[in-house]
Structures are given as C-alpha cells and as structure tokens.
Design an enzyme around this catalytic site. Sequence first.
Site, PDB file in Angstrom:
ATOM      1  N   ASP A  36       0.833  -1.170   0.095  1.00  0.00           N
ATOM      2  CA  ASP A  36      -0.022   0.151   0.086  1.00  0.00           C
ATOM      3  C   ASP A  36       0.823   1.266  -0.032  1.00  0.00           C
ATOM      4  O   ASP A  36       1.918   1.357   0.642  1.00  0.00           O
ATOM      5  CB  ASP A  36      -0.925   0.033   1.111  1.00  0.00           C
ATOM      6  CG  ASP A  36      -2.091   0.886   0.972  1.00  0.00           C
ATOM      7  OD1 ASP A  36      -3.417   0.599   0.880  1.00  0.00           O
ATOM      8  OD2 ASP A  36      -2.012   2.202   0.967  1.00  0.00           O
ATOM      9  N   GLU A 157     -19.028  -6.389   3.811  1.00  0.00           N
ATOM     10  CA  GLU A 157     -18.185  -5.957   5.066  1.00  0.00           C
ATOM     11  C   GLU A 157     -19.084  -6.510   6.192  1.00  0.00           C
ATOM     12  O   GLU A 157     -20.140  -6.806   6.358  1.00  0.00           O
ATOM     13  CB  GLU A 157     -18.416  -4.465   5.274  1.00  0.00           C
ATOM     14  CG  GLU A 157     -17.658  -3.721   4.112  1.00  0.00           C
ATOM     15  CD  GLU A 157     -17.543  -2.188   4.250  1.00  0.00           C
ATOM     16  OE1 GLU A 157     -17.724  -1.772   5.252  1.00  0.00           O
ATOM     17  OE2 GLU A 157     -16.972  -1.684   3.374  1.00  0.00           O
ATOM     18  N   ASN A 210     -24.517  -6.343  -7.874  1.00  0.00           N
ATOM     19  CA  ASN A 210     -24.780  -5.227  -6.966  1.00  0.00           C
ATOM     20  C   ASN A 210     -26.153  -4.414  -7.205  1.00  0.00           C
ATOM     21  O   ASN A 210     -27.236  -4.101  -6.467  1.00  0.00           O
ATOM     22  CB  ASN A 210     -23.567  -4.509  -6.785  1.00  0.00           C
ATOM     23  CG  ASN A 210     -22.406  -5.000  -5.963  1.00  0.00           C
ATOM     24  OD1 ASN A 210     -22.885  -5.798  -5.334  1.00  0.00           O
ATOM     25  ND2 ASN A 210     -21.397  -4.223  -5.842  1.00  0.00           N
ATOM     26  N   GLY A 255     -36.223  -0.872   5.154  1.00  0.00           N
ATOM     27  CA  GLY A 255     -35.343  -0.099   6.209  1.00  0.00           C
ATOM     28  C   GLY A 255     -35.286   1.411   5.557  1.00  0.00           C
ATOM     29  O   GLY A 255     -36.046   1.793   4.855  1.00  0.00           O
ATOM     30  N   CYS A 262     -20.153   0.357  -1.529  1.00  0.00           N
ATOM     31  CA  CYS A 262     -20.328  -0.476  -2.760  1.00  0.00           C
ATOM     32  C   CYS A 262     -21.490  -0.146  -3.637  1.00  0.00           C
ATOM     33  O   CYS A 262     -21.481   0.169  -4.857  1.00  0.00           O
ATOM     34  CB  CYS A 262     -20.386  -2.128  -2.662  1.00  0.00           C
ATOM     35  SG  CYS A 262     -18.455  -2.576  -2.313  1.00  0.00           S
TER      36      CYS A 262
HETATM   37  C1  UDX Z   1     -22.331  -5.295  -0.856  1.00  0.00           C
HETATM   38  C2  UDX Z   1     -22.566  -6.794  -1.472  1.00  0.00           C
HETATM   39  O1  UDX Z   1     -23.542  -7.404  -0.986  1.00  0.00           O
HETATM   40  C3  UDX Z   1     -21.345  -7.422  -1.911  1.00  0.00           C
HETATM   41  O2  UDX Z   1     -21.705  -8.642  -2.602  1.00  0.00           O
HETATM   42  C4  UDX Z   1     -20.373  -6.379  -2.399  1.00  0.00           C
HETATM   43  O3  UDX Z   1     -19.144  -7.052  -2.747  1.00  0.00           O
HETATM   44  C5  UDX Z   1     -19.938  -5.095  -1.725  1.00  0.00           C
HETATM   45  O4  UDX Z   1     -21.300  -4.511  -1.687  1.00  0.00           O
HETATM   46  P1  UDX Z   1     -21.947  -4.670   1.622  1.00  0.00           P
HETATM   47  O5  UDX Z   1     -21.936  -3.217   1.139  1.00  0.00           O
HETATM   48  O6  UDX Z   1     -20.689  -5.006   2.297  1.00  0.00           O
HETATM   49  O7  UDX Z   1     -22.016  -5.600   0.364  1.00  0.00           O
HETATM   50  O8  UDX Z   1     -23.176  -4.743   2.506  1.00  0.00           O
HETATM   51  P2  UDX Z   1     -24.527  -5.575   2.338  1.00  0.00           P
HETATM   52  O9  UDX Z   1     -24.888  -6.436   3.463  1.00  0.00           O
HETATM   53  O10 UDX Z   1     -24.857  -5.765   1.063  1.00  0.00           O
HETATM   54  O11 UDX Z   1     -25.435  -4.285   2.604  1.00  0.00           O
HETATM   55  C6  UDX Z   1     -25.666  -3.060   1.660  1.00  0.00           C
HETATM   56  C7  UDX Z   1     -26.683  -2.166   2.297  1.00  0.00           C
HETATM   57  O12 UDX Z   1     -27.736  -2.594   2.212  1.00  0.00           O
HETATM   58  C8  UDX Z   1     -26.434  -1.801   3.800  1.00  0.00           C
HETATM   59  O13 UDX Z   1     -26.773  -0.398   4.040  1.00  0.00           O
HETATM   60  C9  UDX Z   1     -27.731  -2.637   4.364  1.00  0.00           C
HETATM   61  O14 UDX Z   1     -28.284  -2.085   5.500  1.00  0.00           O
HETATM   62  C10 UDX Z   1     -28.600  -2.476   3.186  1.00  0.00           C
HETATM   63  N1  UDX Z   1     -29.603  -3.609   3.040  1.00  0.00           N
HETATM   64  C11 UDX Z   1     -29.222  -4.809   2.681  1.00  0.00           C
HETATM   65  C12 UDX Z   1     -30.952  -3.389   3.253  1.00  0.00           C
HETATM   66  O15 UDX Z   1     -31.464  -2.284   3.478  1.00  0.00           O
HETATM   67  N2  UDX Z   1     -32.026  -4.434   3.261  1.00  0.00           N
HETATM   68  C13 UDX Z   1     -31.638  -5.623   2.971  1.00  0.00           C
HETATM   69  O16 UDX Z   1     -32.486  -6.608   2.856  1.00  0.00           O
HETATM   70  C14 UDX Z   1     -30.276  -6.053   2.684  1.00  0.00           C
END
Ligand code: UDX
Length: 432
Positions: A36, A157, A210, A255, A262
């Site tokens: 890095d 994450e 995504n 929600g 992402c």
């Molecule tokens: C996401 C993708 O899931 C992952 O495959 C990609 O590599 C990176 O982006 P991440 O951003 O870490 O992962 O979290 P994730 O669990 O997917 O949640 C993303 C957002 O969606 C959060 O703010 C979560 O609160 C929201 N969410 C998720 C909802 O509001 N409702 C849901 O049913 C699921």
Amino acid sequence: MSTSDKTSIGVIGIGYVGLVTGTCLAELGNNVVCMDIDAEKIEALREGQIPIYEPELPELILKNRDRMTFTTSLADIFDRCEIFFIAVDTPPTFTGDADLSRVFAVMSELPGLSNKHHVLVMKSTVPVGTGLKISSELARQEMANIDYVSNPEFLREGSAIHDFLNPDRIVIGSRDPGIGEKVAALYRNMKAPILKTNIPTAEMIKYASNAFLATKISFINEIANVCEEVGADVCVVADGMGHDRRIGKHFLNAGIGFGGSCFPKDVTALKQIAGNSGYHFQLLTAVIEVNELQKRRVVNKLQKHLGTLADKTIALLGLAFKPNTSDLREASSIVLASRLLGDGALVKAYDPVAIPYAAKAVRGILLCDNILSVVKDSDAVVLVTEWDEFADLPLEEMKKVMRRPLIIDGRNFLDPRKVRAAGFTYEGIGRV
Ligand code: UDX
C-alpha cells in the site's frame, strides 16, 4: 518462512477488499506480499495493528503472520510475485463514473518487458470495458509479459472473511483460458463453482449483481411505503414473497435505505456506464432516487409525532451503514443526522464501533458512549443500524430517562409488541 519464492502472491491496495484478500490467500496456504502507498498503515500492519474493524480478521492475520509481509514498494511485488491482485479504491467521481486514477497509478509503475511473466488480477470494481483497455495497453506498452485477469469480489463488510472463503461463485474473466486457469488454481480448494468468462462479462457480473441487490432493496422499501398506506405489514409480506424460490428470502429487509462503499457507487457507475454508451437505464435511476428518499422518511415520521423538530433532541442508535463494521461511507445515518440538524434538532448518537470515525463523517452531533447516555433527555430514539447490542434494549431504564417514549425503528429490528408493552410509541418502516 521465506516470502521470496515464486509462489508468493501480491496484493496492491490494502483497503477493505485488499486486506481481506491478502489474509484469506495466506489462509489458503500462499505467501502473500501486501503493498500500500500509505506508509503509516503498512507500519501499523507490521506491528500487528489492524486498520479496519472486521470480525475474525485480526485473528486470521495473527494466525497467518508468517506468510504475510507488508511493504510500500511495488518493486517488491514485481520481484517476488508472478500473480498480483489490484484492490485499490475506485471511488465515484462527481459525474458518477468510477475514478480509476489509483488503478492507473499502479499501471504507470508496472515493470517494462522482462523475462519475468506476471498476471495482473483486477479485484477492484472497474467499469465494463476497462479490462480490455488495460490489456490492450499492456500489449502496446511492450509489457506483453503481463497478462490481465478480471476476478471481481463479492464479499460483504462485516462477514468478509466468511464470504471470501465461502463464495457463492468465483468469476474469472480472461482473454486466454490458460491464464484464467492459473488464477482459478488459487481457489481450487473452495467448493464454489468457478465461472470462466471473457473480461467484459466478468466485469458486468459484478455490476449487475450489486445493481440487482440494490434494486431488491429499493423495491421492498417502496412496498413498505405502500404497506403503511394500506395497513399491511412489510415484514410478513417479505416473508410471504421470499417463500417463492424464484424471489428468494434474502435482501428483502425494508428500512431506511442502503449505504456502504459499494451499492451506491456501483449502481451509479452502472447507470453511467449505460449512459456513456447511449442507453438510459431508467430502472437504476429510480432505484437511486427511492434510496435517497427512503433515508429521509424518518424525518416525516418524527414530525408526525413531535411537530417541529427545532430544539427537539433525537437519539440515533447506530451510525455504521450496517452492523459489524465501523464503515460510515454513504451511511443512511449521515443523511438523516444532517437533515435533523438542518431542521434545528439536537442530534445525539451511539454506535458500538463507529464512534471514533463519526466526528469526521458528520459535524455537530453529540457522540455518546452507551445506550442510556444517548437516549437521556431525548424526545425520540431512531434505530439506524441493527447491531446485536440493540436487539434487547433496556426499555424500562430508557423510558425513565427519555423526555418522550417514542421509538422509530429504521431497520424493523425490534419486536413492536414488546416495545409497545413497555409503554413506548413504536413505528417501524412499513409495519403495523
Ligand atoms: C455489498 C454486496 O452485498 C457485496 O456482494 C459486494 O461485494 C459489496 O457490496 P456490503 O456493502 O458490504 O456488500 O453490505 P450488504 O450486506 O450487501 O448491505 C448493503 C446495504 O444494504 C446496507 O446499508 C444494508 O443495511 C442494506 N440492506 C441490505 C437493506 O437495507 N436491506 C436488505 O435486505 C439488505
């Protein structure tokens, strides 16, 4: 153990994805060189300090410390590794396109034609078409000793280690199947299907996945909003929908919107990719707009109960964009807190891990270090992040110290009957 044998794998860019990738590759038995440009971060890692909050990561780094080395030198990577991953940030620019400057900074330092063969594996999410451009560039710049493979990452994450080691699929895009095979071999002990594609297809699988998940969230959020108008309960509706295997039960939690590093970035980037090629992706425009409005809906709910928010005290439970992370990037809490401050409210917040990073992300909120201190003298509590710690709130004690017993559950996380039985007014998102 020596890290200079030719089986070492390089990882360039030790952010979230890079550090998890490097650690998991070490766990799979490889020697890994992590690079890095941030010297402070590298020094901290050498001393065993982990720069991000991610469950299981510190333990796994400790377990694999003999196989992991940390450096600020790209030359170290090229000297020691045939295969190296690029996992640098590709944040959005003001147009919504992905900013590839960090990718190109690495490209500009690649070693010229030598007798050493390298495979550059792109883990960073890059716009569809980037890989082909880079691989043509490599050939033109007389760096034909460097092959290009696209290997998008799907980890989340908060469950990054589990996701990396137990993926639903592994996607490998390459021009030459033989080169793709070299990267596929790194994953040979995993049970997941390996999909070998061309480079643009691999890049598109990442964006489309995504964007589809984000669409699912905005869809259920709109259903929730309609549920509120017609007296239906979105939690039960989502459950009922999820039983249909064509729909599936995941990603149907209504929600206050999606955030993180992402979804917002990738959905906007895909809309831009389409737009730049002359296609107007209407659905994604709506997905983004619904999400922006959803973050603000809590404000209306608070006004409904409290009237003007000027001089009211609102307590936020949770700031991180999701549980089990300290990440505040694009978190709904930031938009919500800013709106509340804009309306003249006093905003207090507590988060089990994100507090040290919160002052930078949003100014003017009062940061507290536990549940009772954040709810003290508040007119309402808003549950923003569904941390385990909030599953069983000390409702009796909370009621004694709050000005008014009002809870807005932004994640439909609490049991309404229990909260109401404790004497609170309860509102979820699309819930009766
Ligand atoms: C996401 C993708 O899931 C992952 O495959 C990609 O590599 C990176 O982006 P991440 O951003 O870490 O992962 O979290 P994730 O669990 O997917 O949640 C993303 C957002 O969606 C959060 O703010 C979560 O609160 C929201 N969410 C998720 C909802 O509001 N409702 C849901 O049913 C699921």
